[in-house]
Design an enzyme around this catalytic site. Sequence first.
Site, PDB file in Angstrom:
ATOM      1  CE1 TYR B 101       1.947   2.509  -9.518  1.00 22.73           C
ATOM      2  CE2 TYR B 101       3.547   2.297  -7.740  1.00 22.73           C
ATOM      3  CZ  TYR B 101       2.561   1.746  -8.539  1.00 22.73           C
ATOM      4  OH  TYR B 101       2.193   0.452  -8.345  1.00 22.73           O
ATOM      5  CD  GLU B 189      -1.044   0.588  -9.803  1.00 20.19           C
ATOM      6  OE1 GLU B 189      -0.129  -0.243  -9.748  1.00 20.19           O
ATOM      7  OE2 GLU B 189      -1.776   0.721 -10.796  1.00 20.19           O
TER       8      GLU B 189
END
Lengths: 349, 378
Positions: B101, B189
Amino acid sequence: MSVFINTKTRLIVQGITGRDGSFHAEQMKAYGTKVVGGVTPGKGGTKVAGIPVFNTVEEAVAKTRANASVIYVPPSFAIDAIYEAVNAGIKTIVCITEGIPANDMMKVYPYVKEHGARLVGPNCPGLISPGECKVGIMPGTIVKKGNVGVVSRSGTLTYEAIWALTMEGMGQTTCIGIGGDQVIGTNFIDCLEAFQADRSTKAIVMIGEIGGSDEEEAAAYIKKNVTKPVVAFIAGQTAPPGKRMGHAGAIISGGTGTAAEKIAALNKVGIPVAFSPTEIPQLMKELLKKSKKPKAAVKKTTTRKKPAAKKTVRKKTTAKKKTTVKKIGNKARTLKKAARKKKTTTRRK
Amino acid sequence: MKIHEYQAKEVFAGAGIPVPGGEVATTPTEAFEIAQRFNTPVMVKSQVHVGGRGKAGGIKYAENAEAAKVLAQKILGMDIKGLEVKKVLVTVAEDIISESYVGIILDRATKKPVIMVSPAGGVDIEEVAAKTPEKIHKLYVDPVLGLKPFQARNLAYKLYRDIGQVRKAADIIMKLYGVFWSTDASLVEINPLITNTAGEVLALDAKINIDDNGLYRQPVIEAMRDLDAEDPYEVEAREGDLSFVKLDGNIGCIVNGAGLAMATMDLVKRYGGEPANFLDIGGSSNPQKVVTAMNIILSDPKVRAILINIFGGITRCDDVANGIVAAFKQLNPTVPVVVRLTGTNEKEAYRILKSVNLPSADTLDDVVKKAIELAGVE
């Protein structure tokens, strides 16, 4: 007495020849603020409502000994206006402009701090010290000189609260609108510190709203450092998550920044939270009555009672939210925001 | 503002962040053709502005073009959390070795961008944060100095052991930080950032949320706005320069100022009603705004009463009153409307309002109570 602005404030208006700038320059002057000059590049030498206009802030400061500035220029020029004011040595800068990109604010903020200046706003209604000085756009007609300090993230909601106080004969030392954006120059804690230090301020009203964690941080600060009675109001209990409610900063992200969370944090340190702005004076009166008893009690009453009628409702929210606050914690809060409902599944070939 | 995954991937690709090949389809046939061109197994991914697409069945694996067509048929038109899927992204399916992530958001408390990385990607990052916070690494970046390559490398070491992959990931983090600034993002993101069997590091998903305040200088992003994916009334409100958020209740609210609008909604709830919307007509006094606001609220069949609450400062009550009169003439509302105008030019305002003869109230609390009473809500 008052905080941040007073009779010694010598104000210049950046963007004085614009529609808002000229209108409010006149209003501030009429209120009694010492508006010593204005700045609009290329309009130097002219006058607006009898106020001399200069080409640069530097020149305005040199000629008028200005020590404060209020900014009414459009968002694309506002950041430059802040830099210019700081660079000219101005220590109190109030930015009314709405719509400044957060990225720009992140960059200008350290510059303001390094130079020992104070920035209020942006996207704020400014400040008013009744009877002394008004910087910004708050209507002078609703305030009254007195001893309550008011700090708020909002505009008209603040007027509503101030008006309620004034109607009940509770005047104000200074009313501060700190602005509704994500990145602001002056936060609740800065104002609480100033009100605590100001001898004429006897009580404080704090008006918050959903988004961020400024109210929670303020609650912790109050518990440690503020001995004066504080009454709060939090807007946005019915706001849905993930939606920006007008103000850029008023958004519940990843389940955090909710009104219930903030109310719980405030109640926890003994700060009563009004259900309506009109209830603020009433709560304040009750609090002041209590604080007249032994002085130490003010500091220690972590379980100040709220009016019976509202008790049940508040209790409910408090109880419900307590667990959430614990679960999430400060660190995770930011993460939650980032991770807002993202999920992708992938499969191998 | 939100943009779709495929648009965010275009931005990423433009910045040099590697993403798997993919194209957007609006029909099953298009999906078939795209998959056929790739000639590999593909993922068919619904493009809607909500999270949890996978869980909702909006992301599926297709072995071949035929399967992609069938899946596209199924996913297009699907309802995901109240939003209809109108586009799918058909993208090459990767052989995934690891999932990480990487995200950047604005941290309000420190007034700095914070970069977060975690080797535990691909899953709900909130869960990772809650259960195993030690798996999340954060870096607060000095917004003036910017991100330095060594900082990006330090973060990348938290994700990979292979130095080649560390370098690739560090490069992606640097570029992602660039995207955060250049697009005026409030969030960027990659979840997951993957490594595949070929050793490549790729952004398998992409998310960018834009700070609305920055849109005026983001023409490319603004052009990506998908009006189809937004509530039509919110679009109309924005065009009319109003802040509007649709809710589920029965009391329509027209207020000046965002904070006061929220406080008014809260009181509606407290006194037993349900707010139908958030609506801030803003600081200016253009009567046309009131007309637009009324029009939007009246188009909601659930609304049983409308309350107008104005605390006049810069906003002049007489201007609002003129707007109300104009709205009554043009729209002829059938639901009761109750007003409370206080402050600047209040008397003049009530004089103007005589022609429409509306119930009024003096205080914030009273206008709310009256609206609920007129709506006939028990």
